[in-house]
Design a protein around this motif. Structure first.
Motif, short mmCIF file in Angstrom:
data_model
loop_
_atom_site.label_atom_id
_atom_site.label_comp_id
_atom_site.label_asym_id
_atom_site.label_seq_id
_atom_site.Cartn_x
_atom_site.Cartn_y
_atom_site.Cartn_z
N UNK A 265 0.96 17.48 1.30
CA UNK A 265 0.12 18.38 0.52
C UNK A 265 1.08 19.13 -0.39
N UNK A 266 1.21 18.64 -1.62
CA UNK A 266 2.25 19.19 -2.49
C UNK A 266 3.61 18.92 -1.87
N UNK A 267 4.38 19.98 -1.61
CA UNK A 267 5.72 19.84 -1.01
C UNK A 267 5.67 19.82 0.52
N UNK A 268 4.54 20.20 1.09
CA UNK A 268 4.43 20.29 2.55
C UNK A 268 4.19 18.91 3.17
N UNK B 174 0.82 -1.22 0.00
CA UNK B 174 0.00 0.00 0.00
C UNK B 174 0.85 1.27 0.00
N UNK B 175 1.83 1.31 0.91
CA UNK B 175 2.65 2.53 1.05
C UNK B 175 3.45 2.79 -0.21
N UNK B 176 4.08 1.75 -0.75
CA UNK B 176 4.90 1.93 -1.95
C UNK B 176 4.06 2.38 -3.13
N UNK B 177 2.91 1.75 -3.34
CA UNK B 177 2.04 2.12 -4.47
C UNK B 177 1.56 3.57 -4.33
N UNK B 178 1.06 3.93 -3.15
CA UNK B 178 0.56 5.30 -2.94
C UNK B 178 1.69 6.32 -3.10
N UNK B 179 2.87 6.01 -2.55
CA UNK B 179 4.01 6.92 -2.64
C UNK B 179 4.49 7.07 -4.08
N UNK B 180 4.58 5.96 -4.79
CA UNK B 180 5.00 6.02 -6.21
C UNK B 180 4.01 6.82 -7.05
N UNK B 181 2.72 6.65 -6.78
CA UNK B 181 1.71 7.44 -7.52
C UNK B 181 1.89 8.93 -7.25
N UNK B 182 2.11 9.26 -5.98
CA UNK B 182 2.33 10.67 -5.61
C UNK B 182 3.57 11.22 -6.33
N UNK B 183 4.67 10.46 -6.29
CA UNK B 183 5.91 10.91 -6.94
C UNK B 183 5.74 11.00 -8.46
N UNK B 184 5.04 10.02 -9.02
CA UNK B 184 4.82 9.99 -10.47
C UNK B 184 4.03 11.20 -10.93
N UNK B 185 2.92 11.47 -10.26
CA UNK B 185 2.08 12.59 -10.72
C UNK B 185 2.72 13.94 -10.43
N UNK B 186 3.58 13.99 -9.42
CA UNK B 186 4.36 15.20 -9.19
C UNK B 186 5.33 15.39 -10.35
N UNK B 187 5.98 14.30 -10.77
CA UNK B 187 6.92 14.35 -11.90
C UNK B 187 6.20 14.69 -13.21
N UNK B 188 4.93 14.28 -13.31
CA UNK B 188 4.15 14.57 -14.52
C UNK B 188 3.63 16.01 -14.55
N UNK B 189 3.91 16.75 -13.46
CA UNK B 189 3.55 18.17 -13.44
C UNK B 189 2.32 18.54 -12.66
N UNK B 190 1.74 17.59 -11.94
CA UNK B 190 0.55 17.86 -11.14
C UNK B 190 0.93 18.17 -9.70
N UNK B 191 0.10 18.98 -9.06
CA UNK B 191 0.24 19.15 -7.61
C UNK B 191 -0.66 18.11 -6.97
N UNK B 192 -0.09 17.26 -6.13
CA UNK B 192 -0.83 16.12 -5.60
C UNK B 192 -0.73 16.04 -4.09
N UNK B 193 -1.60 15.21 -3.53
CA UNK B 193 -1.60 14.94 -2.10
C UNK B 193 -1.33 13.47 -1.84
N UNK C 75 -4.46 23.72 -4.16
CA UNK C 75 -4.44 23.58 -5.62
C UNK C 75 -4.11 22.18 -6.11
N UNK C 76 -4.19 21.18 -5.23
CA UNK C 76 -3.94 19.80 -5.66
C UNK C 76 -5.06 19.31 -6.58
N UNK C 77 -4.68 18.53 -7.56
CA UNK C 77 -5.67 17.95 -8.48
C UNK C 77 -5.87 16.47 -8.23
N UNK C 78 -4.87 15.82 -7.61
CA UNK C 78 -4.92 14.39 -7.35
C UNK C 78 -4.55 14.12 -5.89
N UNK C 79 -5.09 13.01 -5.36
CA UNK C 79 -4.71 12.56 -4.02
C UNK C 79 -4.63 11.04 -4.01
#
Length: 488
Positions: free
Chosen positions: A144-147, A116-135, A172-176
Motif C-alpha cells: 500500500x504505497x510504501x507500506x 503475473x508477478x513480474x507484470x503486476x510488480x512492474x506496473x506498480x513500480x512504473x506508476x510509482x515512478x510516474x508519480x502515483x500512489x499505488x497498491x 490515497x492510492x489511485x491505482x492498484x
C-alpha cells in the motif's frame, strides 16, 4: 458499521430467517474469529466446509449466518440467510461492507500461468515512478504505497482482498495492480470487484491437480475476461495460441501485444544479454534492464496497460527502461572468485523452466556450462513432474533433482516421478538429492569458473514446507552463503 440488508445487494438469496436491518461489525469466514455483531459466511472450501462450523460460530452470537444449506436449528436473534453460493456472496458482501473500494481505484488484474508477478510488480513500480500512489497485490508481497503487507496467497480471500483495497483507498492510492489466479477466479474471491482493466500473459500446463483438465483451466481463466464491463480494457498476448480465445466473448475494449504476430503493441528484440534487452516497442528503440524474451512479453504487457490507463508513451518507456523485476524472478548473483553466475528463479512449471533455460542458453558463452537445481512441489499437479525433469535435462549440461516444498508427500517419490520418463541421454545428466541445501552445494561444487547455475522453483519464497511445517529456507541466501564458502 453497515446494515446487513445493504451489504446483501446483488447476492443471490434463496431464503431468509430473521431480520436483515441489523448492524454488521465485521465479516468472517473463519468461525474462530467470529464475535458479537459478526457475520459468519459458511464457505465450502477445497479442504474444509464452513457449514460444519456454523454451530461453533452461533455460540459466539453473531449478527447473521450466510450459508448454502440452512442448519436444522436456529438461534433467536441471529439472521440466517440461505444463498446460492456462499463464496460469491462473500465477494459482494465484502465489496459493499468496505465501501466499494475497487470502484474508487483504477484496478488492473493480471492473469496467466507465467509472468503475473513480474507484470503486476512492474506496473506498480512504473506508476510509482510516474508519480502515483499505488497498491500491489502479488505472490511476493502486497504493498500500500510504501507500506509492505506480507502475502499468504497469490490472491487473498474476498474479505481480506476488499479490506486491502479499502486500505489503499484510505491511504490515497489511485491505482492498484493485482495478480488474479485461476484459483481465485474459480473460488469467487474476486466477485463484486470492478476492474478498470485486465491482462492475459499466457497459459501453459499448471494447476491440473485443482482444475483436473486443461480445458477447465482455460475456461476459468477466460471467465475472468467474460465478466469484464464494457468500460474496461482487456489486453492479451497475441503470440499465445489461446490469446485471442481469451478475449472472444469479453465486453471490454480489446488490445493485443506480441513479438511474432501483428498486434496493437508490437515488440522486436535486437539484443538480449546480461546487461538487458534492447528492443523496439511500436518502432521506438529502448534499452531495458530486464533480461530474456519472456521479459520482453512482460514489458509489452505493462506498456500496453499504461497506455490504456492514459499515460504518455515517452514517459512510460523512460521509466520502464530503468526498472528491475520482481524478487526471485531471474535474480542473479556471481561468486566472487570463480565468477560462477548464480540465477534464482520461481520457474515451477515446464513452460517457465523452458523460458528461463532457453534464455540462459542464449546468454552463455562458448565453454560455459548450465547446471540446474530443480524440484516439484508436493500435493500439486503430478502430471507436470516428468515434464519438468525432461525440460531440465534437455536444456542443461548437468541437473540436480531435489525437494521443492514436499508438503505432505514423500520427497523421494516426487523425485522418482520427475525421473520416470527420462531418456538414456537425460539419465546421464542428473543426480537426485532430497536435501535442498546439499543439492545447491553439490551443484555449486560441480560448477567450474564462469559456469551458470540455475536454482529453480522457489524464487522469492523464504521457507520450505515439509509435513505441514514451514522451515526457513531462502534459495538466494543459501546460494550466497555457499558462494562465500567457495571463495575461502
Amino acid at each position: 458499521m453497515a446494515l446487513l440488508q445493504d451489504i446483501l445487494y446483488k447476492v443471490s438469496i434463496r431464503s431468509v430467517k430473521g431480520k436483515l436491518d441489523v448492524e454488521v461489525k465485521d465479516l468472517q469466514i473463519d468461525s474462530r474469529k467470529v464475535g458479537l455483531g459478526s457475520v459468519f459466511i459458511a464457505i465450502k472450501g477445497v479442504h474444509a466446509d464452513g457449514h460444519q462450523f456454523i454451530e461453533t460460530a452461533v455460540e459466539k452470537n453473531p449478527a447473521a449466518v450466510i450459508c448454502e444449506v440452512l442448519p436444522e436449528q436456529f438461534k433467536v436473534g441471529i439472521a440466517y440467510v440461505q444463498v446460492e453460493n456462499s463464496a460469491a456472496a462473500a465477494g459482494y458482501m465484502a465489496h459493499h461492507f468496505y465501501g466499494q473500494p475497487s470502484e474508487k481505484l483504477k484496478l488492473v488484474g493480471v492473469t496467466g500461468t507465467n509472468g503475473k508477478t513480474t507484470i503486476a510488480t512492474l506496473l506498480f513500480k512504473l506508476f510509482t515512478a510516474l508519480g502515483y500512489k499505488s497498491g500491489l497485490l502479488s505472490t511476493v508481497q502486497n504493498q500500500v504505497g510504501d507500506e509492505i503487507v506480507p502475502a499468504t496467497h497469490t490472491t487473498p480471500d474476498a474479505i481480506s482482498l476488499n479490506a486491502l483495497l479499502k486500505q489503499m483507498v484510505d491511504a490515497g492510492c489511485t491505482h492498484a495492480f493485482m495478480e488474479t489466479s485461476s484459483h481465485a477466479i474459480d473460488q469467487h474471491r474476486i466477485d463484486g470487484l470492478l476492474y478498470t482493466g485486465a491482462i492475459f500473459s499466457n497459459i501453459t500446463h499448471d494447476h491440473l491437480d485443482y482444475h483436473k483438465t486443461f480445458d477447465e483451466y482455460i475456461r476459468v481463466k477466460k471467465s475472468f475476461f467474460d465478466s469484464l464491463p464494457s468500460t474496461a480494457f482487456a489486453i492479451s498476448n497475441a503470440d499465445d495460441k489461446r490469446g485471442k480465445v481469451m478475449l472472444q466473448n469479453t465486453n471490454a475494449k480489446k488490445y493485443f501485444y506480441g513479438l511474432k504476430t501483428m498486434a496493437d503493441f508490437k515488440g522486436k528484440i535486437f539484443e538480449n544479454n546480461l546487461s538487458g534487452l534492447v528492443m523496439s516497442v511500436n518502432d521506438k528503440e529502448v534499452h531495458f534492464r530486464l533480461i530474456g524474451e519472456f521479459n520482453a512479453y512482460n514489458l509489452l504487457a505493462v506498456y500496453a496497460s499504461a497506455i490504456c490507463l492514459g499515460e504518455e508513451k515517452q514517459e512510460i518507456l523512460r521509466c520502464l527502461s530503468v526498472l528491475s523485476g520482481a524478487e526471485g524472478r531471474f535474480d542473479y548473483i556471481q561468486s566472487p572468485k570463480e565468477k560462477i553466475m548464480g540465477i534464482v528463479d520461481y520457474a515451477h512449471t515446464p513452460d517457465a523452466l523452458t523460458n528461463v533455460l532457453t534464455t540462459i542458453q542464449q546468454l552463455r558463452k562458448s565453454g560455459e556450462h548450465i547446471i540446474t537445481v530443480v524440484g516439484c512441489g508436493g500435493d500439486r499437479d503430478k502430471t507436470k513432474r516428468p515434464i519438468m525433469g525432461e525440460v531440465a535435462c534437455k536444456y542443461s549440461d548437468q541437473v540436480v533433482f531435489t525437494s521443492d516444498n514436499p508438503r505432505s508427500e514423500d520427497p523421494e517419490q516426487i523425485l522418482k516421478d520427475m525421473e520416470a520418463e527420462l531418456n538414456t541421454a537425460a539419465k546421464r545428466k542428473y543426480i537426485s538429492m532430497v536435501d535442498r541445501r546439499e543439492a545447491i552445494k553439490t551443484a555449486a561444487n560441480l560448477a567450474k569458473p564462469a559456469d551458470i547455475l540455475l536454482i529453480a522453483g522457489k524464487g522469492h519464497e523464504k521457507y520450505q514446507e515439509i509435513k505441514g511445517v514451514k522451515y526457513p529456507f531462502d534459495d538466494k541466501a543459501v546460494l550466497k552463503e555457499i558462494f562465500e564458502l567457495l571463495n575461502k
